[in-house]
Every structure is written in structure tokens, then in C-alpha cells.
Motif scaffolding. Structure first.
Motif, PDB file in Angstrom:
ATOM      1  N   HIS A 106       1.130  -1.394  -0.124  1.00  0.00           N
ATOM      2  CA  HIS A 106      -0.055  -0.260   0.094  1.00  0.00           C
ATOM      3  C   HIS A 106       0.773   1.191   0.326  1.00  0.00           C
TER       4      HIS A 106
ATOM      5  N   TRP B 203     -10.636  12.917   4.797  1.00  0.00           N
ATOM      6  CA  TRP B 203     -11.434  12.248   3.311  1.00  0.00           C
ATOM      7  C   TRP B 203     -10.982  10.814   3.892  1.00  0.00           C
ATOM      8  N   ARG B 204      -9.061  10.662   4.685  1.00  0.00           N
ATOM      9  CA  ARG B 204      -8.526   9.600   4.274  1.00  0.00           C
ATOM     10  C   ARG B 204      -9.135   8.681   5.400  1.00  0.00           C
ATOM     11  N   PHE B 205      -9.767   9.317   7.128  1.00  0.00           N
ATOM     12  CA  PHE B 205      -9.971   8.126   7.776  1.00  0.00           C
ATOM     13  C   PHE B 205     -11.060   7.611   7.583  1.00  0.00           C
ATOM     14  N   GLU B 206     -11.213   6.427   7.667  1.00  0.00           N
ATOM     15  CA  GLU B 206     -13.130   5.497   7.554  1.00  0.00           C
ATOM     16  C   GLU B 206     -13.396   5.720   9.093  1.00  0.00           C
ATOM     17  N   LEU B 207     -14.510   5.499   8.875  1.00  0.00           N
ATOM     18  CA  LEU B 207     -16.044   5.625   9.568  1.00  0.00           C
ATOM     19  C   LEU B 207     -16.251   4.308   9.991  1.00  0.00           C
ATOM     20  N   ILE B 208     -16.252   3.948  11.534  1.00  0.00           N
ATOM     21  CA  ILE B 208     -16.518   2.836  11.823  1.00  0.00           C
ATOM     22  C   ILE B 208     -17.925   2.874  12.752  1.00  0.00           C
ATOM     23  N   SER B 209     -18.621   2.429  11.989  1.00  0.00           N
ATOM     24  CA  SER B 209     -20.124   2.759  12.193  1.00  0.00           C
ATOM     25  C   SER B 209     -20.465   1.185  13.249  1.00  0.00           C
TER      26      SER B 209
ATOM     27  N   GLU C  18      -0.102   4.576  -2.151  1.00  0.00           N
ATOM     28  CA  GLU C  18      -1.547   4.559  -1.302  1.00  0.00           C
ATOM     29  C   GLU C  18      -1.294   5.965   0.141  1.00  0.00           C
TER      30      GLU C  18
END
Length: 187
Positions: free
Chosen positions: A106, A168-174, A109
Motif C-alpha cells: 500500500h 477524508w482519508r479516515f474510515e468511519l467505524i459504524s 496510497e
């Protein structure tokens, strides 16, 4: 009268010949005019050489011709907020560098994300430098000038700055998992 004479000396197209040791009214006038022109702040130290200090004011006034006024600092986050943002950005950059070493597949990226974080860090460093009361006024106004160049006039004058890290690179944890009794069940 001294202020007018001092202003003429500062704005003169050629370097005026003045004494190294000046009278107290000449010194007070230079300090007052430099303050009004936002070149030297009230807390900044002066050396005991009138000619050098006059040249300092002249040189920096020319450098700051297109620099914004210090009042522009009021539309940006405080020094405390900008320092906290910079710390968060630095921690994020460190985590990206660690991930680059672990996840070689990766790397492209992660390099891109790291470059975005470094760009945002430059912006927030300028916000911090501009708002830092212990910095010289010349440094603070130069920081505002560079900040306006990086952001563009529209964003600068509206006080719109990007986040301290590329959110904008952060992932949301639902909350897609719910613990029911001893079992974990997906919703």
C-alpha cells in the motif's frame, strides 16, 4: 514633525545617511512609526544603533508591502488550537510512516496520504506562526502572506482553512456489531 521626517526617511528610495546615535525624539518617532506600519511590535527589542534600526524598518516595510495586516490573525484558529492541530497532524504522519514500513503493498496510497498531511501541516504551521504573540511582527505578517498564497484569497479572507489532517482519508467505524449476552451478533 518628527513622525513626518521619520516616515520620509523610511520611504526614501535611497538609503539615507543618519547618525548611529540619535536623539530620544528621533528614537521615539521611529518606534511609533514602525508600530503604526506594523513592522515592529511594542514588545520587540531595539539595539542602540539608529542607522541599523532605520534600515531594518525600511527593508522589512518593503518586504511586507503586500502582506496582510496583523488583524487578519483574528479570523483563524488561536495559537493553542493550531498547536493542537499540528500535534495531531504530526502523530498522523508518524502513523502513516509506520504503516508504510509494514504494508509495502500500500506504499503508493500511503505516500499520497503522507504528502497531503505534510501540505496540511505547512498550512497549520503558518496559522500557528501568524498567531504566535512571541514572534516578531515581521515573521507573523510573512506567515500571513504565505498563508494567503497557499489558501488563495477567497479561502484566506473567509477564514476557511482545511482540517489539520486529511480527514477524508479516515474510515468511519459504524456500530454494526451489538453484544447480546455472551454472543456477538451482526445487525
Amino acid at each position: 514633525m518628527w513622525d513626518l521626517l521619520t516616515l520620509l526617511l523610511i520611504l526614501s528610495p535611497v538609503s539615507p545617511t543618519v547618525p548611529h546615535h540619535a536623539s530620544p525624539p528621533m528614537w521615539q518617532s521611529l518606534k511609533r512609526v514602525a508600530l503604526l506600519l506594523e513592522v515592529v511590535g511594542p514588545e520587540e527589542r531595539w539595539i542602540d544603533d539608529y542607522q541599523s534600526e532605520l534600515n531594518y524598518v525600511r527593508r522589512h516595510l518593503r518586504e511586507l508591502t503586500s502582506a496582510p495586516a496583523l488583524d487578519d490573525c483574528l479570523i483563524f484558529p488561536s495559537s493553542l488550537a493550531s498547536r493542537e492541530g499540528r500535534c495531531f497532524n504530526l502523530a498522523y504522519q508518524r502513523s502513516l510512516e509506520l504503516r508504510r514500513n509494514l504494508f509495502l503493498h500500500h506504499q503508493e496510497e500511503l505516500d499520497e496520504a503522507l504528502q497531503e498531511a505534510k501540505h496540511l501541516a505547512r498550512i497549520w504551521a503558518l496559522v500557528d506562526a501568524a498567531g504566535c504573540q512571541s514572534q516578531s511582527w515581521v515573521c507573523r505578517r510573512k506567515a500571513l502572506l504565505h498563508l494567503r498564497e497557499l489558501l488563495g484569497p477567497e479561502a484566506y479572507y473567509s477564514g476557511t482553512i482545511p482540517p489539520c489532517a486529511p480527514l477524508w482519508r479516515f474510515e468511519l467505524i459504524s456500530p454494526s456489531f451489538q453484544i447480546v449476552g455472551a454472543e456477538t451478533e451482526k445487525k
